[in-house]
Design a protein around this motif. Structure first.
Motif, PDB file in Angstrom:
ATOM      1  N   UNK A 164       0.806  -1.234   0.000  1.00  0.00           N
ATOM      2  CA  UNK A 164       0.000   0.000   0.000  1.00  0.00           C
ATOM      3  C   UNK A 164       0.835   1.278   0.000  1.00  0.00           C
ATOM      4  N   UNK A 165       2.139   1.136  -0.219  1.00  0.00           N
ATOM      5  CA  UNK A 165       3.053   2.281  -0.366  1.00  0.00           C
ATOM      6  C   UNK A 165       2.942   3.252   0.832  1.00  0.00           C
ATOM      7  N   UNK A 166       2.846   2.650   2.017  1.00  0.00           N
ATOM      8  CA  UNK A 166       2.868   3.448   3.250  1.00  0.00           C
ATOM      9  C   UNK A 166       1.583   4.201   3.538  1.00  0.00           C
ATOM     10  N   UNK A 167       0.528   3.937   2.758  1.00  0.00           N
ATOM     11  CA  UNK A 167      -0.732   4.671   2.986  1.00  0.00           C
ATOM     12  C   UNK A 167      -1.773   3.733   3.583  1.00  0.00           C
ATOM     13  N   UNK A 168      -2.636   4.275   4.397  1.00  0.00           N
ATOM     14  CA  UNK A 168      -3.659   3.450   5.048  1.00  0.00           C
ATOM     15  C   UNK A 168      -4.827   3.198   4.093  1.00  0.00           C
ATOM     16  N   UNK A 169      -5.635   2.201   4.446  1.00  0.00           N
ATOM     17  CA  UNK A 169      -6.830   1.911   3.643  1.00  0.00           C
ATOM     18  C   UNK A 169      -7.714   3.156   3.561  1.00  0.00           C
ATOM     19  N   UNK A 170      -7.786   3.881   4.667  1.00  0.00           N
ATOM     20  CA  UNK A 170      -8.658   5.064   4.665  1.00  0.00           C
ATOM     21  C   UNK A 170      -8.157   6.130   3.688  1.00  0.00           C
ATOM     22  N   UNK A 171      -6.844   6.276   3.598  1.00  0.00           N
ATOM     23  CA  UNK A 171      -6.308   7.265   2.640  1.00  0.00           C
ATOM     24  C   UNK A 171      -6.621   6.836   1.200  1.00  0.00           C
ATOM     25  N   UNK A 172      -6.460   5.548   0.932  1.00  0.00           N
ATOM     26  CA  UNK A 172      -6.821   5.062  -0.410  1.00  0.00           C
ATOM     27  C   UNK A 172      -8.311   5.301  -0.673  1.00  0.00           C
ATOM     28  N   UNK A 173      -9.117   5.059   0.360  1.00  0.00           N
ATOM     29  CA  UNK A 173     -10.571   5.215   0.188  1.00  0.00           C
ATOM     30  C   UNK A 173     -10.944   6.684  -0.021  1.00  0.00           C
ATOM     31  N   UNK A 174     -10.309   7.560   0.726  1.00  0.00           N
ATOM     32  CA  UNK A 174     -10.619   8.986   0.558  1.00  0.00           C
ATOM     33  C   UNK A 174     -10.340   9.430  -0.875  1.00  0.00           C
ATOM     34  N   UNK A 175      -9.198   8.960  -1.417  1.00  0.00           N
ATOM     35  CA  UNK A 175      -8.875   9.302  -2.813  1.00  0.00           C
ATOM     36  C   UNK A 175      -9.921   8.728  -3.751  1.00  0.00           C
ATOM     37  N   UNK A 176     -10.302   7.491  -3.468  1.00  0.00           N
ATOM     38  CA  UNK A 176     -11.254   6.796  -4.339  1.00  0.00           C
ATOM     39  C   UNK A 176     -12.603   7.526  -4.339  1.00  0.00           C
ATOM     40  N   UNK A 177     -13.071   7.834  -3.144  1.00  0.00           N
ATOM     41  CA  UNK A 177     -14.374   8.513  -3.023  1.00  0.00           C
ATOM     42  C   UNK A 177     -14.332   9.864  -3.736  1.00  0.00           C
ATOM     43  N   UNK A 178     -13.219  10.560  -3.564  1.00  0.00           N
ATOM     44  CA  UNK A 178     -13.078  11.887  -4.178  1.00  0.00           C
ATOM     45  C   UNK A 178     -13.073  11.776  -5.714  1.00  0.00           C
ATOM     46  N   UNK A 179     -12.373  10.729  -6.238  1.00  0.00           N
ATOM     47  CA  UNK A 179     -12.256  10.600  -7.696  1.00  0.00           C
ATOM     48  C   UNK A 179     -13.555  10.120  -8.345  1.00  0.00           C
ATOM     49  N   UNK A 180     -14.212   9.173  -7.694  1.00  0.00           N
ATOM     50  CA  UNK A 180     -15.341   8.507  -8.378  1.00  0.00           C
ATOM     51  C   UNK A 180     -16.715   8.950  -7.865  1.00  0.00           C
ATOM     52  N   UNK A 181     -16.781   9.446  -6.630  1.00  0.00           N
ATOM     53  CA  UNK A 181     -18.076   9.861  -6.069  1.00  0.00           C
ATOM     54  C   UNK A 181     -17.931  11.220  -5.391  1.00  0.00           C
ATOM     55  N   UNK A 182     -17.496  12.231  -6.163  1.00  0.00           N
ATOM     56  CA  UNK A 182     -17.169  13.519  -5.532  1.00  0.00           C
ATOM     57  C   UNK A 182     -18.376  14.194  -4.875  1.00  0.00           C
ATOM     58  N   UNK A 183     -19.591  13.856  -5.332  1.00  0.00           N
ATOM     59  CA  UNK A 183     -20.747  14.516  -4.710  1.00  0.00           C
ATOM     60  C   UNK A 183     -21.370  13.643  -3.613  1.00  0.00           C
ATOM     61  N   UNK A 184     -20.782  12.484  -3.379  1.00  0.00           N
ATOM     62  CA  UNK A 184     -21.326  11.582  -2.358  1.00  0.00           C
ATOM     63  C   UNK A 184     -21.195  12.169  -0.961  1.00  0.00           C
ATOM     64  N   UNK A 185     -22.161  11.833  -0.123  1.00  0.00           N
ATOM     65  CA  UNK A 185     -22.137  12.315   1.265  1.00  0.00           C
ATOM     66  C   UNK A 185     -21.806  11.126   2.166  1.00  0.00           C
ATOM     67  N   UNK A 186     -20.766  11.292   2.962  1.00  0.00           N
ATOM     68  CA  UNK A 186     -20.341  10.187   3.835  1.00  0.00           C
ATOM     69  C   UNK A 186     -21.205  10.185   5.088  1.00  0.00           C
ATOM     70  N   UNK A 187     -21.982   9.123   5.246  1.00  0.00           N
ATOM     71  CA  UNK A 187     -22.859   9.085   6.423  1.00  0.00           C
ATOM     72  C   UNK A 187     -22.471   7.985   7.409  1.00  0.00           C
ATOM     73  N   UNK A 188     -21.492   7.187   7.039  1.00  0.00           N
ATOM     74  CA  UNK A 188     -21.028   6.155   7.969  1.00  0.00           C
ATOM     75  C   UNK A 188     -19.629   5.743   7.574  1.00  0.00           C
ATOM     76  N   UNK A 189     -18.892   5.217   8.534  1.00  0.00           N
ATOM     77  CA  UNK A 189     -17.513   4.803   8.251  1.00  0.00           C
ATOM     78  C   UNK A 189     -17.194   3.565   9.070  1.00  0.00           C
ATOM     79  N   UNK A 190     -16.500   2.633   8.455  1.00  0.00           N
ATOM     80  CA  UNK A 190     -16.066   1.460   9.205  1.00  0.00           C
ATOM     81  C   UNK A 190     -14.705   0.997   8.705  1.00  0.00           C
ATOM     82  N   UNK A 191     -13.960   0.356   9.572  1.00  0.00           N
ATOM     83  CA  UNK A 191     -12.699  -0.272   9.167  1.00  0.00           C
ATOM     84  C   UNK A 191     -12.711  -1.708   9.666  1.00  0.00           C
TER      85      UNK A 191
END
Ligand code: FAD
Length: 393
Positions: free
Chosen positions: A230-257
């Motif tokens: 994962x090149x020193x990045x956490x799953x959450x950092x990968x997810x934040x990038x993913x959400x921003x790139x593919x679902x930029x208007x999405x509203x985060x209403x829950x989070x789990x790890x």
């Protein structure tokens, strides 16, 4: 709970494995006393899961038709290649996205109706064995206590300790542990009848991203990565990038790890008076990371072997070994092969998977089943042959 209670079977863990084990033990022998401990204060919550499950597997245990624990019925599977090429698999009866905050309570109600005593907010903290079976230390709302049990079912999930305390080796190599992060997002425009699986080293190295619809305009959007890649990045950092790139208007209403063990079943799943099942025994499909149905199948098998061992007054490891052998025959040996396959596939780069997607789209969509995609991939990409060979070794 009195300071020292007794039962025939103590099930540790109120997930799918433990709840099915409790229900099925009582289905085989109503006279058994079965106690189930759940560390969390509510069965089914918090949810640490994408909540996808296949139709056939779920239906073996509980009827999904009209059930309140179904968020969406799924009829389509859509793969996204690293470069975004979309591959739509032929439509069919794929499965369900569950609402696990209702699913596990539904299973718990069935176990309870069958006669199981369910103790929530109650944790197993240790166990030791003597001539009369297991003595399990527990901590609950009314303090510390001990429970004596003739048989323990360790169904305590991915970070379970019970089997380890009993001397079984449950260690996971770090390359076989995926770290996952997931948002429940609303305001996302996805096909609510489809699940989406997105691959790529720039998306989720070592794993994949998923979009599982939850009804209305919401979806579970998550991914799993292998920490070593994962090149020193956490799953959450990968997810934040993913959400921003593919679902930029999405509203985060829950989070789990959570962690997913993509490793085959542990070498020994039983010892004297104890059976391990579900994630605690690494019974997840190492290719897909799916474990709900597997956990239920293991729980049912634990109940079948456990009930007959109790009836015969022989809960020795030798008697319980049948559980391990039948599990390996049912799914465990396949998982060993899936694990090898996953390992081999991880050596291919994104360009290869982009090409694979192109090949798959050469098949007419109504004929594009997973089996046909696989066959066509083999014909067009001879580099896959050694990978497939590994599967059969
Ligand atoms: C982010 C993520 C996404 C996933 N997505 C999917 C998916 O879409 N589909 C799928 O099939 N699988 C998925 N999985 C895997 C799936 O969640 C598990 O395989 C499944 O829940 C295993 O069931 P189980 O009963 O073995 O364990 P669990 O469901 O983990 O249940 C174990 C229970 O034991 C309790 N417990 C632990 N220790 C103790 C103790 N000492 N005393 C008492 N109680 C204890 C825990 O609180 C927990 O409730 C996902 C996992 C993660 C992390």
């Amino acid at each position: 709970m009195t300071p020292l209670s007794r039962c025939d079977v103590l099930v540790v863990g109120g997930g799918p494995a433990g709840l099915i084990a409790a229900r099925e033990l009582l289905a085989r022998d109503r006279a058994l006393s079965v106690v189930l401990l759940e560390r969390d204060r509510a069965i089914g919550a918090p949810v640490r899961c994408g909540e996808g499950g296949g139709s056939d597997g779920l239906s073996e245990f509980i009827d999904p038709a009209g059930a309140s624990w179904v968020s969406r019925r799924i009829t389509k599977v859509i793969f996204w290649a690293p470069n975004g090429t979309e591959v739509r698999v032929a439509e069919g009866d794929v499965g369900y996205v569950l609402d696990r905050t209702r699913f596990e309570p539904a299973l718990a109600a069935e176990a309870g109706r069958a006669g199981a005593e369910i103790l929530v907010g109650t944790e197993a903290t240790g166990l030791r064995r003597d001539d009369n079976g297991w003595l399990v230390a527990v901590r609950g709302p009314s303090g510390e206590a001990s429970i004596r049990a003739r048989l323990v079912v360790a169904a305590d999930g991915v970070d379970g300790m019970v089997a380890r305390w009993a001397g079984l080796d449950t260690r996971v190599p770090s390359r076989d542990m995926e770290s996952c992060a997931q948002y429940l997002m609303s305001n996302v425009a996805v096909d609510q009848d489809a699940i989406y699986l997105h691959f790529g080293d720039g998306v989720a190295p070592g794993g994949y991203a998923w979009v599982f619809p939850k009804g209305g305009d919401s979806a579970n959007i998550g991914l799993g990565v292998v920490a070593l890649r994962a090149r020193g990045r956490t799953a959450r950092q990968w997810l934040d990038d993913y959400a921003q790139s593919y679902f930029p208007t999405g509203v985060k209403v829950g989070y789990t790890v959570g962690g997913v063990i993509v490793h085959p079943t542990i070498k020994r799943t039983v010892t004297d008076g104890l059976i391990t099942c579900g994630d605690a025994a690494h019974m997840i499909n190492p290719l897909s990371g799916g474990g709900i149905v597997n956990a239920m199948k293991a729980g049912r098998l634990a109940a079948e072997v456990g009930a007959s061992a109790l009836a015969a007054r022989d809960t020795s490891a030798a008697r319980l070994q049948r559980y391990h052998d039948e599990w390996m025959e049912m799914l465990g040996d396949d998982h060993v092969r899936f694990h090898r396959l996953k390992d081999a596939l991880s050596k291919f780069d994104d360009a290869f998977f982009d090409n694979l997607a192109k090949t798959a789209n050469g098949i007419a969509q109504e004929k594009r089943t997973l089996r046909r995609i696989f066959g066509s991939a083999l014909m067009h990409h001879p580099t896959l042959l050694p990978v497939v060979a590994k599967y059969f070794v």
